[in-house]
Design a protein around this motif. Structure first.
Motif, mmCIF file in Angstrom:
data_model
loop_
_atom_site.group_PDB
_atom_site.id
_atom_site.type_symbol
_atom_site.label_atom_id
_atom_site.label_comp_id
_atom_site.label_asym_id
_atom_site.label_seq_id
_atom_site.Cartn_x
_atom_site.Cartn_y
_atom_site.Cartn_z
ATOM 1 N N ALA A 170 -12.743 -6.107 -57.097
ATOM 2 C CA ALA A 170 -12.191 -6.348 -55.764
ATOM 3 C C ALA A 170 -12.490 -5.184 -54.822
ATOM 4 N N VAL A 171 -12.376 -3.956 -55.316
ATOM 5 C CA VAL A 171 -12.704 -2.799 -54.480
ATOM 6 C C VAL A 171 -14.180 -2.822 -54.102
ATOM 7 N N VAL A 222 -19.640 -5.098 -50.221
ATOM 8 C CA VAL A 222 -20.183 -6.447 -50.090
ATOM 9 C C VAL A 222 -19.727 -7.127 -48.799
ATOM 10 N N ASP A 223 -18.423 -7.195 -48.596
ATOM 11 C CA ASP A 223 -17.862 -7.938 -47.469
ATOM 12 C C ASP A 223 -17.742 -7.040 -46.241
ATOM 13 N N ARG A 224 -18.665 -7.198 -45.314
ATOM 14 C CA ARG A 224 -18.676 -6.334 -44.129
ATOM 15 C C ARG A 224 -17.484 -6.585 -43.206
ATOM 16 N N SER A 225 -16.795 -7.698 -43.393
ATOM 17 C CA SER A 225 -15.642 -8.002 -42.544
ATOM 18 C C SER A 225 -14.312 -7.714 -43.233
ATOM 19 N N SER A 226 -14.338 -6.997 -44.345
ATOM 20 C CA SER A 226 -13.128 -6.786 -45.144
ATOM 21 C C SER A 226 -12.113 -5.872 -44.474
ATOM 22 N N GLY A 227 -12.566 -5.061 -43.530
ATOM 23 C CA GLY A 227 -11.693 -4.049 -42.953
ATOM 24 C C GLY A 227 -11.703 -2.757 -43.740
ATOM 25 N N ALA A 250 -3.623 3.564 -43.397
ATOM 26 C CA ALA A 250 -4.544 2.475 -43.063
ATOM 27 C C ALA A 250 -5.507 2.166 -44.202
ATOM 28 N N ASP A 251 -5.633 3.070 -45.168
ATOM 29 C CA ASP A 251 -6.533 2.867 -46.299
ATOM 30 C C ASP A 251 -5.759 2.149 -47.402
ATOM 31 N N THR A 252 -6.080 0.870 -47.596
ATOM 32 C CA THR A 252 -5.277 0.039 -48.488
ATOM 33 C C THR A 252 -6.050 -0.583 -49.643
ATOM 34 N N ALA A 253 -7.347 -0.372 -49.740
ATOM 35 C CA ALA A 253 -8.130 -1.017 -50.800
ATOM 36 C C ALA A 253 -7.843 -0.420 -52.162
ATOM 37 N N VAL A 254 -7.558 0.883 -52.203
ATOM 38 C CA VAL A 254 -7.314 1.587 -53.460
ATOM 39 C C VAL A 254 -5.879 2.082 -53.469
ATOM 40 N N ILE A 255 -5.121 1.717 -54.520
ATOM 41 C CA ILE A 255 -3.757 2.202 -54.597
ATOM 42 C C ILE A 255 -3.725 3.677 -54.967
ATOM 43 N N ASP A 260 -24.851 -13.823 -55.312
ATOM 44 C CA ASP A 260 -23.847 -14.561 -54.546
ATOM 45 C C ASP A 260 -22.480 -14.220 -55.136
ATOM 46 N N PHE A 261 -21.940 -13.073 -54.726
ATOM 47 C CA PHE A 261 -20.682 -12.612 -55.283
ATOM 48 C C PHE A 261 -19.533 -13.543 -54.903
ATOM 49 N N LEU A 262 -18.642 -13.782 -55.858
ATOM 50 C CA LEU A 262 -17.407 -14.480 -55.529
ATOM 51 C C LEU A 262 -16.585 -13.601 -54.603
ATOM 52 N N PRO A 263 -16.186 -14.076 -53.429
ATOM 53 C CA PRO A 263 -15.373 -13.247 -52.541
ATOM 54 C C PRO A 263 -14.074 -12.837 -53.228
ATOM 55 N N ALA A 264 -13.675 -11.605 -53.008
ATOM 56 C CA ALA A 264 -12.466 -11.091 -53.651
ATOM 57 C C ALA A 264 -11.854 -10.008 -52.775
ATOM 58 N N THR A 265 -10.537 -9.903 -52.842
ATOM 59 C CA THR A 265 -9.816 -8.846 -52.150
ATOM 60 C C THR A 265 -8.790 -8.258 -53.093
ATOM 61 N N THR A 266 -8.415 -7.027 -52.858
ATOM 62 C CA THR A 266 -7.377 -6.421 -53.693
ATOM 63 C C THR A 266 -6.058 -7.150 -53.512
#
Length: 477
Positions: free
Chosen positions: A56-57, A63-68, A87-92, A223-229
């Motif tokens: 997910a990270v 990968v996802d340029r629109s992830s924020g 504001a940094d939330t991808a990694v705990i 073609d990565f499966l989209p994923a978010t944390t």
């Protein structure tokens, strides 16, 4: 990770939209019964949690340029000219001590060369190499290789080439996609221009470019499966199925991978996970919760508790984990991408010295280091505040997320030479504000970081058995 509310919501979604698997399909594929499937799912959750978190990270960062949270595409370095904030939330449990440089590597076509500049001896820096198994498989930096400039080769699991002239060391990843996390010490806010110059000296290039040879044939597009944390708890096994495509099987995980394939997860799967019956899916949701509870229990009991702090060593390479998936899952959930003990130690706590939960809405706290008892390190130390629920940094009126050793010159010591930190949601007053670590109006999670801990006494090493111990947190009267 999974709460009762999460289970109810997920079960409702399944009931509303999931198709019950065709019985003939399940019989044809000898699908395990509900109880066995539940046991596999629980074991698979523990095995797969670090892989899913890392996947997910990677999606959000590379990968996802629109992830924020996007940093840079594969094989390009992103230098962050700031330290982590809320504001940094991808990694705990993010580190807010050192500006990061992030490099996600795609090693499928050819190896990559990481080059580092000369860095002054008193400044700590490290390049930590982490693969898709979340194994720390190599280090470049002040402790590991010194502060001289150098070129280092990072190769994928199947590479069989010769080491080129000029390469100081070769690091081998167990997976084709891998992460390099570069930490560069920031002495104070005015030091950022110097850090930026150092960051500009970090380079990444394919081995063909380094050798001035024709580029290797490009690897196929993925073609990565989209994923978010944020989506992990609702899509766990779908994410794991995607992640396992890029994690080659090893003798250590062969058994669990075979089990996962029986419930439709991974490259060797016997049928589509989405074909599961409603009953199977409901049991798997319960299994995930039970697996998550085991991870939490390990986090609470898997280390030695010293004055309320959990002290242990739970990050390392493949040999370090040796197939202990629970420890690996606990390490990831406690704070993914942590360092080996020799590089950094991470005492952490959710309780005061008496074992009572830390809660900024109910108490003010102090943390006092006795004279000459500051954390013993070769580099620097810090104490960072996190929200107890999300493990993310806490917004506060002075934008202070930690107290660290570079701040000592601005802090006030007590008459006996000891140092007291004031841990509370409101300012302790102008005369104490230099020593204030702002807390949330809620539960608290605190992490110490000891970078390059000293090996000679007093030392926190060996983990949990060292001669130096972190002092307990005291609730104010």
């Amino acid at each position: 990770m999974l709460t009762k509310r999460d289970l109810i919501r997920s079960a409702a979604a399944i009931a509303a939209g999931a198709a019950i698997a065709r019985p003939s399909l399940l019989m044809a594929q000898s699908y395990p019964g509900i109880i066995e499937a539940k046991d596999i799912a629980e074991e698979g959750f523990i095995y797969g949690l670090p892989l899913v978190m890392n996947y997910a990270v990677m999606q959000e960062y590379a990968v996802d340029r629109s992830s924020g949270q996007f940093k840079a595409p594969f094989n390009e370095i992103n230098n962050m000219h700031h330290v982590a904030t809320p504001a940094d939330t991808a990694v705990i449990t993010p580190n807010s001590d050192t500006p990061y440089s992030v490099l996600w590597l795609d090693l499928r076509a050819e190896p990559m060369v990481i080059s580092v500049p000369a860095i002054e001896r008193q400044r700590y820096y490290s390049v930590m190499l982490i693969d898709g198994n979340t194994y720390n498989y190599g280090y470049i930096g002040t402790r590991a290789t010194g502060t001289e400039p150098g070129d280092y080769l990072v190769v994928g699991p199947d590479w069989k080439g010769e080491t080129p002239a000029g390469i100081k060391k070769v690091f081998r990843s167990t997976t084709p996609f891998t992460l390099a996390v570069i930490r560069t010490q920031l002495f104070n806010p005015g030091d950022m221009p110097t850090v930026e110059k150092i960051q500009a000296g970090y380079k990444a290039q394919p081995i063909s470019t380094f050798l001035k040879q024709p580029a290797a044939r490009a690897a196929p597009e993925v073609d990565f499966l989209p994923a978010t944390t944020a989506g992990i708890k609702d899509n766990f096994f779908q994410y794991l199925d995607a992640a396992l495509q890029f994690v080659p099987e090893t003798p250590k995980d062969k058994a669990i991978r075979a089990k996962l394939a029986r419930i439709g997860i991974g490259p060797g799967k016997t049928f589509d996970f989405k074909e599961l019956s409603l009953e199977h899916k409901a049991e798997i949701l319960i299994a995930m919760k039970q697996g998550d509870d085991k991870v939490d229990k390990w986090l609470a009991t898997g280390n030695k508790v010293i004055n309320g702090w959990n002290v242990g060593s739970f990050f390392g390479d493949e040999a370090f984990y040796n197939g202990d998936w629970l420890m690996r899952a606990g390490a990831a959930k406690g704070g993914i991408y942590g360092n080996d003990a020799v590089e950094a130690m991470y005492p952490y706590t959710r309780t005061d010295a008496t074992g009572a939960p830390l809660d900024g809405s109910k108490h003010k706290y102090t943390l006092t280091f006795a004279p000459d008892q500051l954390p013993p390190v070769n580099a620097f130390w810090s104490v960072t505040m996190y929200d107890g629920k999300s493990q993310l940094l806490v917004k506060n009126p002075i934008n202070r997320y930690l107290i660290n050793s570079p701040m000592l010159s601005t802090m006030k010591t007590n008459e006996d030479g000891s140092l007291t930190l004031y841990i509370q949601k409101d300012s302790p007053g102008a005369d104490r504000e230099a020593n204030w670590l702002p807390a949330p109006n809620d539960t608290i999670y605190l992490v110490m970081r000891l970078y390059w801990p000293k090996s000679e006494a007093p030392s926190i090493l060996p983990a949990g058995q060292g001669t130096w111990q972190p002092p307990g947190i005291i609730a104010a009267n």
